[in-house]
Each structure stands twice: as structure tokens, then as C-alpha cells.
Design an enzyme around this catalytic site. Structure first.
Site, mmCIF file in Angstrom:
data_model
loop_
_atom_site.group_PDB
_atom_site.id
_atom_site.type_symbol
_atom_site.label_atom_id
_atom_site.label_comp_id
_atom_site.label_asym_id
_atom_site.label_seq_id
_atom_site.Cartn_x
_atom_site.Cartn_y
_atom_site.Cartn_z
ATOM 1 C CG ASP A 85 -3.459 -4.279 -12.209
ATOM 2 O OD1 ASP A 85 -2.830 -3.474 -12.930
ATOM 3 O OD2 ASP A 85 -3.777 -4.038 -11.039
ATOM 4 C CB ALA A 123 -0.911 -0.011 1.227
ATOM 5 C CB VAL A 124 2.010 3.584 -2.243
ATOM 6 C CG1 VAL A 124 2.736 4.930 -2.347
ATOM 7 C CG2 VAL A 124 3.005 2.436 -2.366
ATOM 8 C CE LYS A 163 12.108 4.933 -10.980
ATOM 9 N NZ LYS A 163 11.564 3.733 -11.680
ATOM 10 C CE1 TYR A 223 4.123 -6.484 -7.413
ATOM 11 C CE2 TYR A 223 2.241 -7.699 -8.248
ATOM 12 C CZ TYR A 223 2.805 -6.861 -7.305
ATOM 13 O OH TYR A 223 2.031 -6.404 -6.268
ATOM 14 N NE ARG A 270 0.050 6.696 -12.037
ATOM 15 C CZ ARG A 270 -0.038 5.671 -12.884
ATOM 16 N NH1 ARG A 270 1.066 5.242 -13.481
ATOM 17 N NH2 ARG A 270 -1.184 5.081 -13.127
#
Length: 293
Positions: A249, A211-212, A220, A256, A218
Site C-alpha cells: 500500500d 477511519a475517515v 488531510k 506515514y 483526501r
């Protein structure tokens, strides 16, 4: 960074927080001496996926223990979890990337609350009415599950990693835990359905719950988190890294693939008949020497 979403491995009774998104690429979050293949989430987020049904781990834990009560989110519950693992704190960065540093989460109350906040923001879907109520309820469940894992997982079976600025440029008055912008869970697992793809392995490191925060996507942060997971895999001497992503996705799968993961299997076609999106299982083999395993 693209959204990572993965359908839940099971169905649960509807509750207020079930309005949250399905968690990305994962399905096991509890880590115990023999971690159960229960829920969790995995995925670099630009929004999120399967929240409650994965993040919270299954309604049944090893030994028949139920999902921890929301009472565990009280100050007493958070403090107890912090004391239980505080001696294992290590602020050394596992990885650095594009100015971000990733380390293991500190076992202190405010830091765990921050982690729950980041994950809740990544996986919660806003609703038209009473959104604040649903979000607070969901965040409490996230924190409760995190406390449970911290208190009941051996230090070499589960780790929550956090990303922050390696060289902070924010105000000096900002508390350390407020600098956390990304989170990921790493759990040692041994599911037979996955082990059949991992030659010579009896366990692997499962990556989930990436989670970000929205304002840091976007940039990194997700790449830094994945590198830290790999560093932890080396540290714990696991040969294989495993995660899941939605088949459609492309953004997540591209991320990945760039990190070295390859697709080894897919969900069966029938999952789409019950309204679920197909997932792919992706693995990465670490270049460990025999004497390191």
C-alpha cells in the site's frame, strides 16, 4: 487518501459481519491496565481494511472475558459507558490541520454511536444481497467493542480521537457529534515482538483504526489524526509511536513516512501462503527529553 489494509492476526468463526474488510495496519484494540495484543485496526481510510477481526478485539480479553455482547449497544449499555468516563471529557483540540481539529471522543451515547458509524462505513464491504442487514450488524459489533474499551480502559491507556471542522461552516442546527468526520484509536501496549525494536522502552503508543468518512477523504483529515496521536504521545510521555501498514500500500506508507514513521520489520513470507497480505511495522520516535519520559 489511499486505503490502508492489514491482514488479521488470527482467524475467527465466520459470521455475517466477517464480510467486512480486513482492518488496516493494526492488531490490538483492547486497552486495559496491561493491554492485550489483540485486534483493532489502524489506518487512514479511503475504504478500509480488516474490520471485524481486528476492530472487535480478540475473542479473549485479559482475564478470559469474551468479546462484549451486542446487548451492550442498547441505550442502557451506551449510557453506562458514557457515565463511566464522562468526567474525563476534554474538548480541547490535540491538533489542528487544514481546518480540522482533533480531540478526544466525548463519553456520551450519541457521540459514541457516531464514532461507530464512521468506523463501520470505513471498513464495511458492500454485499450484493441484504447489505443493509450486514452493515447494521457490523456497526452494532463496532459499537459494542467501543463501549467495552471505554468502560474497561484506564484514561491513560486508551483514547479514541475524533476529527471535526475546527471552525464549522455547516448549519448551526447540526448536533456536535454529527460533525465528526474521522476517528482513530490510541492504545498503550507492551508486546515483546515490538519492544525489541524500541531501544530503552517498556511501552509504546499503538495507533490503529484510522477511519475517515468517504466524502472527506483526501482532505488531510488523516494527517490531522496522526498529528493528534503524536500530541497524545507527548501528553502521555511515550517515546515511541507504532503502527502497521500493508507492504504493497504505497499511498498509506507514503503518508506515514511523511509523518515521520519508518519501517523496522515485515511479516514473514509465509503469510502470503495462507492468502494474507504482508504488513510492515512502522515506528516513530518522539523527540522527548529524559525528564519528560
Amino acid at each position: 487518501m489511499a486505503l490502508l489494509r492489514a491482514p488479521p492476526p488470527f482467524r475467527q468463526p465466520l459470521s455475517p459481519s466477517s464480510r467486512s474488510r480486513r482492518c488496516p495496519t493494526c492488531h490490538a484494540v483492547a486497552a486495559t491496565a496491561r493491554p492485550c495484543p489483540g485486534p483493532s485496526w489502524t489506518g487512514v481510510h479511503g475504504g478500509g481494511g480488516g474490520a471485524k477481526k481486528r476492530l472487535l478485539a480478540s475473542r479473549r480479553w485479559p482475564g478470559g472475558v469474551g468479546v462484549p455482547s451486542l446487548l451492550a449497544t442498547t441505550d442502557e449499555g451506551v449510557a453506562a459507558a458514557g457515565v463511566a468516563r464522562e468526567e474525563d471529557d476534554d474538548d480541547e483540540y490535540l491538533a489542528r490541520e487544514a481546518g480540522w481539529g482533533v480531540r478526544q471522543m466525548g463519553r456520551v451515547g450519541e457521540e459514541m454511536r457516531r464514532v461507530a458509524q464512521v468506523q463501520a462505513k470505513a471498513f464495511h464491504v458492500p454485499v450484493a444481497l441484504f447489505n443493509d442487514f450486514f452493515f447494521d450488524f457490523f456497526k452494532a459489533e463496532v459499537l459494542s467493542a467501543l463501549i467495552y474499551r471505554v468502560r474497561n480502559s484506564p484514561p491513560d491507556r486508551y483514547a479514541c480521537l475524533v476529527a471535526e471542522e475546527a471552525e464549522p461552516t455547516t448549519q448551526l442546527s447540526q448536533a456536535p457529534y454529527e460533525k465528526i468526520v474521522g476517528v482513530v484509536d490510541c492504545t498503550v501496549q507492551d508486546e515483546d515482538d515490538i519492544l525489541k525494536h524500541l531501544q530503552g522502552a517498556d511501552e509504546y503508543l499503538y495507533v490503529s483504526g484510522i477511519a475517515v468518512l468517504p466524502s472527506f477523504r483526501r482532505r488531510k483529515v488523516g494527517t490531522a489524526l496522526l498529528k493528534a496521536c503524536e500530541a497524545l504521545g507527548f501528553q502521555w510521555r511515550h517515546r515511541f509511536m507504532v503502527l502497521r501498514a500493508y507492504e504493497d500500500d504505497d499511498g498509506a506508507r507514503g503518508l506515514y513516512a511523511k509523518a515521520g514513521y519508518r519501517v523496522v520489520s515485515r511479516d514473514p513470507d509465509w503469510v502470503t501462503w495462507v492468502g494474507r497480505r504482508r504488513r510492515v511495522l512502522m515506528i516513530k520516535e518522539l523527540p522527548l527529553h529524559d525528564n519528560q519520559i
